[in-house]
Motif scaffolding. Structure first.
Motif, PDB file in Angstrom:
ATOM      1  N   HIS A 214      71.429  45.730  -8.104  1.00 30.15           N
ATOM      2  CA  HIS A 214      70.692  47.042  -8.048  1.00 30.15           C
ATOM      3  C   HIS A 214      69.164  46.534  -8.095  1.00 30.15           C
ATOM      4  N   THR A 215      68.397  47.365  -7.438  1.00 33.85           N
ATOM      5  CA  THR A 215      66.807  47.184  -7.336  1.00 33.85           C
ATOM      6  C   THR A 215      65.998  48.326  -7.885  1.00 33.85           C
ATOM      7  N   SER A 228      69.423  43.879  -2.919  1.00 37.52           N
ATOM      8  CA  SER A 228      70.520  43.936  -3.889  1.00 37.52           C
ATOM      9  C   SER A 228      71.713  43.078  -3.462  1.00 37.52           C
ATOM     10  N   GLY A 253      75.805  45.855  -2.947  1.00 40.73           N
ATOM     11  CA  GLY A 253      74.479  46.022  -2.977  1.00 40.73           C
ATOM     12  C   GLY A 253      74.384  47.535  -2.989  1.00 40.73           C
TER      13      GLY A 253
END
Length: 289
Positions: A214-215, A228, A253
């Motif tokens: 996660h970002t 991600s 991602g």
């Protein structure tokens, strides 16, 4: 009066010079300095405005291309022009001869089994070190094409259960804005190795492991999706290096799609700090009872 052979030689020299000028950056590039790569990653260029993308009809190669999604997902900041050409080929617009800092592409994506497709524009920007400093799409739906296909749910037998779900802050695993093995911090590698040791101590059969990156929301959607995925892939590689069967690990991602917190700080450093919980890697471990 000059001889015919002299004129021919002069013409050949002019032609050769023109060819070299047109080739510009076509010759082999120099090696890439790791410090320059870090600068490129830490100073991402500003996203372009819609009007910054050139008109499609002004392209030199107007047909565009049907790109490889895997090649596009492999794009990162800190890449040289030779590396970009290897993945995406030449830009489709006449960008100039020297000092070029922007490449533009026309890419098509199929929308079904027939000949229908959508057309997208893709921009690659280079910094003063001539390394990629940002990659951008002209439409959000184009950036979403970079999302991996939705994974089919893995059936979980009645004899198994999610034994644990570990969430590790990305800032404790990687340097900021990094996701490659070179960006993995020593303490981050130590956390992953400790997790593997804990799994092995349980003595239970391992059924599957799901690693999800996660970002935060900083950066473009396509950039965050790629980041991600890169972080999840790096974590998977460390697990495999420490004895986890690669065939049991699935990586995903999710980019910025599932934030844990919402932040509106004005100062960038304050905003980055507030968004830290969104930058994470989640590891779900399924074991037999």
């Amino acid at each position: 009066m000059k001889s015919k052979s002299f004129i021919l030689r002069a013409s050949a020299m002019v032609a050769a010079g023109a060819t070299m000028a047109l080739m510009g950056c076509a010759g082999p590039g120099h090696s890439i300095d790791p410090d320059a790569q870090k600068r490129a990653a830490s100073t991402q260029s500003s996203p372009p405005a819609p009007e910054d993308f050139p008109a499609v009809e002004s392209a030199k190669w107007k047909e565009g291309a049907f790109p490889s999604l895997e090649a596009l997902r492999a794009m990162r900041t800190g890449m040289g022009k030779d590396q970009v050409r290897q993945l995406l080929s030449w830009p489709h617009f006449s960008e100039g001869l020297g000092g070029v800092r922007t490449w533009n592409y026309i890419f098509h994506f199929r929308t079904g089994s027939g000949p229908e497709y959508i057309t997208c524009q893709y921009m690659v920007r280079f910094n003063d070190d001539v390394l990629t400093s940002g990659m951008y799409w002209n439409k959000r739906e184009c950036a979403q094409r970079m999302d991996p296909p939705a994974a089919k749910p893995t059936p979980v037998a009645a004899t198994t259960s999610p034994q644990r779900k570990v969430t590790l802050g990305a800032d404790g695993l990687f340097r900021f804005d990094g996701g490659s093995p070179a960006d993995l911090l020593p303490q981050g590698r130590g956390k992953l190795e400790a997790l593997v040791s804990e799994i092995k101590r349980d003595g239970r059969s391992l059924d599957s492991v799901v690693v999800t990156g996660h970002t935060d929301r900083l950066g473009t959607g396509s950039y965050n999706q790629a980041l991600s995925m890169a972080r999840a892939s790096t974590v998977r590689d460390v697990l495999v290096q420490n004895g986890i069967d690669a065939s049991l690990i699935r990586v995903m991602g999710k980019g910025e799609a599932e934030p844990r917190v919402q932040c509106e700080q004005k100062k960038r450093e304050d905003l980055i700090a507030c968004l830290a919980p969104n930058r994470r890697v989640e590891i779900e471990v399924f074991e037999g009872r």
